[in-house]
Design an enzyme around this catalytic site. Structure first.
Site, short mmCIF file in Angstrom:
data_model
loop_
_atom_site.label_atom_id
_atom_site.label_comp_id
_atom_site.label_asym_id
_atom_site.label_seq_id
_atom_site.Cartn_x
_atom_site.Cartn_y
_atom_site.Cartn_z
CG HIS A 181 -0.46 -0.04 2.52
ND1 HIS A 181 0.41 0.91 2.99
CD2 HIS A 181 -0.67 -0.91 3.55
CE1 HIS A 181 0.70 0.66 4.23
NE2 HIS A 181 0.09 -0.46 4.61
CG HIS B 18 4.28 -1.41 2.20
ND1 HIS B 18 2.97 -1.75 1.98
CD2 HIS B 18 4.67 -2.09 3.29
CE1 HIS B 18 2.59 -2.62 2.91
NE2 HIS B 18 3.60 -2.84 3.71
CB CYS C 232 -0.05 -10.87 18.46
SG CYS C 232 -0.93 -10.36 16.95
CB CYS D 257 2.61 -8.45 16.38
SG CYS D 257 1.35 -7.19 16.54
CB CYS E 75 -3.10 -8.11 19.16
SG CYS E 75 -1.94 -6.95 18.39
CG HIS F 206 -2.74 -7.74 14.27
ND1 HIS F 206 -1.53 -7.53 14.88
CD2 HIS F 206 -2.52 -7.74 12.95
CE1 HIS F 206 -0.60 -7.43 13.94
NE2 HIS F 206 -1.17 -7.54 12.77
CE LYS G 226 -0.48 2.45 11.97
NZ LYS G 226 -0.36 1.11 12.50
CE LYS H 49 4.86 -4.84 9.85
NZ LYS H 49 6.22 -5.31 9.66
ZN LIG Z 1 -0.83 -8.06 16.71
#
Ligand SMILES: [Zn+2]
Length: 522
Positions: free
Chosen positions: A21, A24, A130, A133, A155, A158, A305, A308
């Site tokens: 996206h 990056h 997680c 992550c 998390c 996430h 936001k 990633k």
């Molecule tokens: Zn996470």
């Protein structure tokens, strides 16, 4: 910085499972602009990027797609990540994949050294993990779940439940480096930038560092721990090492010494890995820490936001299909203060494209080249006696060149562009004031016309050199019309010294064509 100094800049490596996206592409463009600028002022510049391909999440997705994790990674690298670099015109010097043999070997060499030197021990570990992550979470990192996960701890990044994992793992003695890291932040205040990120990192380390679990036994998609092959290396520990395995760590000392240490650009959400774990690892191995770790801000779209890990992103190609890669690069470097969060909108990019690129710079280039073609048959006129107005243009060229160069050294990429744009505005104002089209009507003003157009062309050439790291496509086209030699060999820190060709070539089309539909159809 004297010419020939090493300038090694690295982006984080892309996690192959993500969809590319604009976030990056933003990191890539910033790193590429800095690398091009340094390269063009004669530094020994090297831009590294690549892909992060190990870990449980990749293994799971590959398995659910019925392919091996290597096949899955190969597909994503070929179809998504390498094309992203083309889309936004990145001139990288290397592309490392964590599945490269050179990388895997380097990781094992590094790990073995830390083990032999007593920085790694075996222990029991239990914690909330997680998978999104690829990280164990502290209780403070978790929040109450909502919707289908109500009643569970999830998390915070996430919004998905974490897994309670218990493993016998190898640990890195990161706690040993707490004081040395705090000393580093103190003694080298520009190590972590900007200050907002630095303050957060210092606070985090002051709370105390725990040893880091650096191996996993529950799956096998990773680099094997050399003395205990039942374990694979923790994906972050593996990934961070790309910055040195790519430049010959453990196999080519000359290359390594030539390049290291690096300037590292990262999103601020992964600054902790790069400004805490990574320097601690390097200290343990007796290697210098990076020169700087710069944590840039997030791109917001409609105030939200772009991360990633969430798939809410805009594909860079949606933007380049409409505006082209130069406009993409220009917009994100100009509109957002590097280091702060910034908002993207179609209206904003469209307005800046029209006002700054098409009307500001593009139109200036077309007018100057067209007037020299028309009034002097394309032969570059020689300036006669200079007036204060002409000298003011020359003074601006010198001043903005120095200001932009200094801004680049401070990672103030948007300030460099603002300085350069003073020259665009100065030249447009100068031409409006001097009215060369009026001078052309009076044969007795021939010498004054020559001086005005010679001065305008000088300024335009300086602009072309200064802008080439930012908008390489348009500046290359313009250079073919006015310049001599290769544009990328013109020393950017001495841009006003450029040499023009004896004759200008007419520009076939505008550098920034009119956009019919500023936003793609939904
Ligand atoms: Zn996470």
């Amino acid at each position: 910085m004297p010419a020939g100094d090493s300038f090694f800049i690295a982006t984080p490596i892309f996690y192959v499972n993500d969809v590319p996206h604009i976030g990056h592409a933003y990191t890539e463009v910033a790193a590429d602009v800095l690398a091009r600028w340094h390269r063009q002022r004669g530094d020994d510049a090297w831009l590294l990027t690549g892909t992060d391909e190990h870990g449980q999440k990749i293994l799971r997705t590959a398995t659910s797609n019925g392919v091996t994790p290597q096949e899955w990674a190969d597909k994503l690298v070929t179809e998504s990540w390498k094309p992203l670099l083309q889309t936004v015109d990145i001139r990288n010097d290397d592309f490392i994949r964590t599945t490269d043999a050179r990388h895997e070997k380097g990781v094992q060499t590094f790990l073995q050294k830390l083990y032999d030197d007593g920085f790694i021990y075996q222990g029991e570990f239990e914690g909330f993990y997680c998978v999104g992550c690829e990280e164990y979470k502290q209780p403070g990192d978790l929040v109450d779940g909502t919707g289908p996960f109500e009643g569970q701890q999830v998390c915070a990044i996430h919004s998905k439940p974490v897994e309670l994992l218990q493993e016998s793992n190898y640990f890195f003695r990161m706690s040993d480096f707490e004081q040395r890291l705090l000393d580093l932040y103190e003694q080298q205040p520009d190590f972590v930038q900007p200050d907002t990120v630095r303050n957060e990192i210092v606070q985090f380390v002051k709370q105390g560092l725990r040893d880091l679990s650096i191996s996993r036994q529950s799956f096998d998609w990773g680099v094997k721990v050399p003395w205990d092959e039942k374990h694979v290396v923790y994906v972050w520990f593996d990934a961070l090492l790309n910055y040195i395995t790519a430049i010959g760590y453990g196999v080519d000392d000359d290359e390594f010494d030539r390049r290291w240490p690096a300037v590292q650009l990262v999103g601020k959400d992964i600054a902790r890995f790069h400004a805490v774990i990574w320097p601690a690892m390097l200290m343990a191995a007796g290697l210098p820490v990076p020169k700087n770790v710069f944590g840039h801000g997030w791109l917001l779209v409609g105030g939200e936001k772009m991360s990633k890990s969430k798939l809410t992103g805009i594909a860079p190609q949606q933007i380049t299909d409409v505006f082209g890669s130069d406009a993409f690069r220009y917009y994100f470097m100009r509109a957002i203060t590097f280091g702060q969060d910034g908002n993207f909108s179609w209206e904003d990019i469209s307005a800046r494209y029209q006002a700054e690129l098409a009307n500001g710079f593009g139109n200036l280039a077309s007018r100057v080249v067209a007037m020299i073609t028309r009034y002097f048959d394309g032969t570059v006129p020689v300036a006669g006696e200079l007036t204060d107005a002409d000298l003011a243009v020359r003074e601006t060229e010198v001043r903005v060149t120095a200001a932009a160069d200094a801004a680049i050294d401070r990672f103030a990429i948007n300030e460099a562009l603002s300085s350069i744009w003073e020259l665009v505005d100065t030249l447009n104002g100068y031409i409006t004031e001097q009215e060369p089209w009026a001078l052309a009507k009076d044969e007795s003003k021939r010498e004054r016309l020559a001086t005005v157009l010679a001065t305008s062309l000088r300024g335009l050439g300086t602009l072309t050199v200064l802008l080439s790291p930012f908008i390489p496509t348009a500046t290359t086209t313009l250079w073919q019309s006015i310049g001599q030699g290769e544009l990328t060999s013109q020393p950017v820190d001495r841009a006003p010294e450029w040499s023009s060709a004896p004759e200008v070539q007419p520009l076939a089309a505008g550098l920034f064509p009119r956009i019919e539909q500023p936003e793609p159809a939904k």
